[in-house]
Scaffold this motif. Sequence first.
Motif, mmCIF file in Angstrom:
data_model
loop_
_atom_site.group_PDB
_atom_site.id
_atom_site.type_symbol
_atom_site.label_atom_id
_atom_site.label_comp_id
_atom_site.label_asym_id
_atom_site.label_seq_id
_atom_site.Cartn_x
_atom_site.Cartn_y
_atom_site.Cartn_z
ATOM 1 N N LEU A 1 0.843 -1.189 0.000
ATOM 2 C CA LEU A 1 0.000 0.000 0.000
ATOM 3 C C LEU A 1 0.877 1.237 0.000
ATOM 4 O O LEU A 1 1.976 1.239 0.555
ATOM 5 C CB LEU A 1 -0.900 0.023 1.236
ATOM 6 C CG LEU A 1 -1.822 -1.176 1.424
ATOM 7 C CD1 LEU A 1 -2.511 -1.103 2.769
ATOM 8 C CD2 LEU A 1 -2.840 -1.241 0.305
ATOM 9 N N ASP A 2 0.387 2.296 -0.614
ATOM 10 C CA ASP A 2 1.075 3.578 -0.589
ATOM 11 C C ASP A 2 0.632 4.347 0.644
ATOM 12 O O ASP A 2 -0.561 4.458 0.909
ATOM 13 C CB ASP A 2 0.749 4.403 -1.836
ATOM 14 C CG ASP A 2 1.268 3.763 -3.111
ATOM 15 O OD1 ASP A 2 2.314 3.086 -3.058
ATOM 16 O OD2 ASP A 2 0.627 3.936 -4.156
ATOM 17 N N LEU A 3 1.594 4.887 1.375
ATOM 18 C CA LEU A 3 1.303 5.721 2.531
ATOM 19 C C LEU A 3 1.274 7.169 2.064
ATOM 20 O O LEU A 3 2.229 7.654 1.467
ATOM 21 C CB LEU A 3 2.357 5.534 3.625
ATOM 22 C CG LEU A 3 2.202 6.376 4.872
ATOM 23 C CD1 LEU A 3 0.894 6.050 5.578
ATOM 24 C CD2 LEU A 3 3.373 6.143 5.808
ATOM 25 N N ILE A 4 0.157 7.836 2.297
ATOM 26 C CA ILE A 4 -0.002 9.219 1.872
ATOM 27 C C ILE A 4 -0.214 10.075 3.115
ATOM 28 O O ILE A 4 -1.051 9.759 3.966
ATOM 29 C CB ILE A 4 -1.216 9.363 0.924
ATOM 30 C CG1 ILE A 4 -1.010 8.514 -0.317
ATOM 31 C CG2 ILE A 4 -1.433 10.817 0.559
ATOM 32 C CD1 ILE A 4 -2.234 8.433 -1.213
ATOM 33 N N THR A 5 0.521 11.145 3.212
ATOM 34 C CA THR A 5 0.391 12.077 4.322
ATOM 35 C C THR A 5 -0.341 13.321 3.835
ATOM 36 O O THR A 5 -0.015 13.852 2.781
ATOM 37 C CB THR A 5 1.779 12.468 4.864
ATOM 38 O OG1 THR A 5 2.466 11.278 5.273
ATOM 39 C CG2 THR A 5 1.658 13.408 6.045
ATOM 40 N N ARG A 6 -1.331 13.745 4.593
ATOM 41 C CA ARG A 6 -2.110 14.937 4.259
ATOM 42 C C ARG A 6 -2.057 15.904 5.433
ATOM 43 O O ARG A 6 -2.029 15.488 6.593
ATOM 44 C CB ARG A 6 -3.578 14.585 3.998
ATOM 45 C CG ARG A 6 -3.804 13.678 2.838
ATOM 46 C CD ARG A 6 -3.840 14.493 1.557
ATOM 47 N NE ARG A 6 -4.337 13.682 0.465
ATOM 48 C CZ ARG A 6 -3.595 13.339 -0.580
ATOM 49 N NH1 ARG A 6 -2.355 13.719 -0.657
ATOM 50 N NH2 ARG A 6 -4.108 12.611 -1.540
ATOM 51 N N THR A 7 -2.089 17.169 5.119
ATOM 52 C CA THR A 7 -2.176 18.204 6.134
ATOM 53 C C THR A 7 -3.620 18.685 6.179
ATOM 54 O O THR A 7 -4.207 18.978 5.135
ATOM 55 C CB THR A 7 -1.248 19.385 5.788
ATOM 56 O OG1 THR A 7 0.090 18.903 5.675
ATOM 57 C CG2 THR A 7 -1.302 20.454 6.859
#
Length: 90
Positions: free
Chosen positions: A10-16
Amino acid sequence: PLGGLKNEDLDLITRTFETGDVLIQLSDGLPEAPNATGIMYDYDRLKALIQTSCHLSATDVINVLIQSVDQWMEGKHNPDDITLVVIKKK
């Protein structure tokens, strides 16, 4: 499905998140809820409703979504569960 796939990449995506941003997690039971003629509520209809109600509180967003799908089903029992988690940054 959450936790349902073993050895999956899985791709780990960080959001603000900014004040007022809303994160909605849901099961497929809401967008795939059938009306009396078997037509699904639909993901596009759900997305449009989220966009017009995201200014509300998290609790009110949940209420709007549930009321809308209840009206769509016209009293028919949904064959699937509806699970919603709505988080709104203050």
